[in-house]
Design an enzyme around this catalytic site. Structure first.
Site, PDB file in Angstrom:
ATOM      1  N   THR A  97       0.824  -1.212   0.000  1.00 20.94           N
ATOM      2  CA  THR A  97       0.000   0.000   0.000  1.00 20.94           C
ATOM      3  C   THR A  97       0.853   1.255   0.000  1.00 20.94           C
ATOM      4  OG1 THR A  97      -1.552   1.273   1.384  1.00 20.94           O
ATOM      5  CG2 THR A  97      -0.099  -0.244   2.522  1.00 20.94           C
ATOM      6  N   ASP A  98       0.305   2.331  -0.548  1.00 24.86           N
ATOM      7  CA  ASP A  98       1.015   3.608  -0.507  1.00 24.86           C
ATOM      8  C   ASP A  98       1.087   4.178   0.904  1.00 24.86           C
ATOM      9  OD1 ASP A  98      -1.661   4.305  -0.203  1.00 24.86           O
ATOM     10  OD2 ASP A  98      -1.697   5.762  -1.842  1.00 24.86           O
ATOM     11  N   GLU A  99       0.309   3.614   1.830  1.00 23.82           N
ATOM     12  CA  GLU A  99       0.309   4.138   3.198  1.00 23.82           C
ATOM     13  C   GLU A  99       1.640   3.933   3.911  1.00 23.82           C
ATOM     14  OE1 GLU A  99      -3.212   3.627   5.610  1.00 23.82           O
ATOM     15  OE2 GLU A  99      -4.335   2.938   3.860  1.00 23.82           O
ATOM     16  N   TYR A 120      -1.296  -0.425  11.099  1.00 22.11           N
ATOM     17  CA  TYR A 120      -1.528  -1.130   9.826  1.00 22.11           C
ATOM     18  C   TYR A 120      -0.407  -0.864   8.836  1.00 22.11           C
ATOM     19  CZ  TYR A 120      -3.039  -1.493   4.981  1.00 22.11           C
ATOM     20  OH  TYR A 120      -3.081  -1.750   3.629  1.00 22.11           O
ATOM     21  N   LYS A 136       2.614  -3.346   7.204  1.00 23.77           N
ATOM     22  CA  LYS A 136       2.812  -3.566   5.773  1.00 23.77           C
ATOM     23  C   LYS A 136       4.228  -3.167   5.355  1.00 23.77           C
ATOM     24  CE  LYS A 136       0.279  -4.779   3.043  1.00 23.77           C
ATOM     25  NZ  LYS A 136       0.022  -6.164   2.533  1.00 23.77           N
TER      26      LYS A 136
END
Length: 343
Positions: A125-127, A153, A157
């Site tokens: 994810t870009d998060e 979260y 990741k």
């Protein structure tokens, strides 16, 4: 060849295996999912029992189970979608995110090593990059952007990504990582922004928007994401990270208003609620590497994608109504019902 898809009963995983079975009809697809709250077996109804498709209910954290599966199937490709993915849930209970997203990925990587799996792909994810300032629209995340995760979260990741890349370098495991922007489309669990707003609007319920609604996200239609992963599996270089973006940034409040417009619902349904802890301001993906090296670009405009998505939720009410009528209601009340409304 045999393609093992983990988390295949979830939103992106299910869309990917539907895409793969259509694009590569000669391949065998094995789907593994633990069927947690976000994994819905009814999502796979169209392919259950189909020749060349096998579903296995299993936890990727169970090393014995994964080794047995790899021994039986000897997959040529593993695509890891299995993850706990909701930021609010990670704030409420981080441990399960660390277990699934980090230790589960490690179990898969070790099984790949043991059975010499030719190809592994990690869906991220870009998060993991943190966020960008609202006042700098010129800035975007590239693959070289430092990792600055904001939530349990995204931290889990990021840890998994680094583990995959370390296994590639240390053990020579042929692996790639992709980091995507916010996905939307059919079969998305109704705790996420777009399906939550659609479901609530259809029931004339309040549309909860965090803070001022000024947070910006880049939106990627899920089928474009699936095509990107296919391209990376075919031509991506092991040890590389590829960003996947939809090239459509939008403030959350503008998105909610657009959904109201599409459904013919009044904006008076919008209810501002207390903001999420550590809420990232803006995500923006630079997909230049993927476009220049592998020739991918998004094909679905946001206007077309949101129309398709709204239509799908209108035509498949039984799918999401079954979800929101059960245990999810308790979680929804905890996340939004107890938040103090903002004037």
């Amino acid at each position: 060849m045999t393609v093992l898809v983990t988390g295949g009963a979830g939103f992106i995983g299910a869309n990917f295996l539907f895409y793969w079975l259509k694009a590569h009809p000669g391949d065998r697809v094995v789907c593994v999912d633990r069927l947690t709250y976000a994994g819905n077996l009814s999502t796979l109804a169209a392919v259950l029992g189909r020749p060349g498709f096998r579903f296995i209910r299993a936890d990727i954290c169970c090393r014995e189970g994964m080794e047995r599966l790899f021994r039986e199937e000897r997959p040529d490709v593993v695509v890891n979608f299995a993850a706990e993915s909701h930021v609010d849930r990670s704030i409420d209970g981080p441990e399960v995110f660390l277990q699934t997203n980090v230790m589960g990925t490690a179990a898969l990587l070790d099984a790949c090593r043991k059975y010499e799996t030719p190809r592994f792909h990690q869906v991220s994810t870009d998060e993991v990059y943190g966020d960008l300032p609202l006042e700098r629209p010129d800035l975007r995340f590239t693959e070289e952007t430092p990792l600055q995760a904001s939530s349990p979260y995204s931290a889990s990741k990021a840890a998994a990504d680094l583990l995959v890349l370390a296994y590639c370098r240390t053990y020579g495991l042929p692996a790639t990582v992709s980091r995507c922007s916010n996905n939307y489309g059919p079969f998305q669990f109704p705790e996420k922004l777009i399906p939550l707003m659609i479901a609530n609007a259809l029931q004339d319920k309040p549309l909860p928007v965090y803070g001022t609604g000024r947070n910006v996200r880049d939106w990627l239609y899920v089928e474009d994401h699936c095509r990107a992963i296919d391209v990376i599996l075919q031509r991506g270089r092991p040890g590389e990270v590829y960003n996947i973006g939809g090239n459509h940034e939008m403030e959350n409040i503008a998105l909610v208003r657009r959904i109201c417009q599409e459904l013919g619902k009044p904006e008076s349904l919008i209810a501002y609620v207390a903001d999420r802890k550590g809420h990232d301001l803006r995500y923006a993906i630079d997909s230049g590497k993927l476009q220049q090296e592998l020739g991918w670009q998004p094909e679905t405009s946001f206007e077309e994608g949101i129309r398709r998505t709204v239509r799908w939720y209108l035509e498949n009410r039984s799918w999401w109504e079954e979800i929101v009528s059960g245990e999810y209601r308790d979680y929804y009340q905890k996340m939004y019902g107890d938040r103090q409304a903002l004037s």
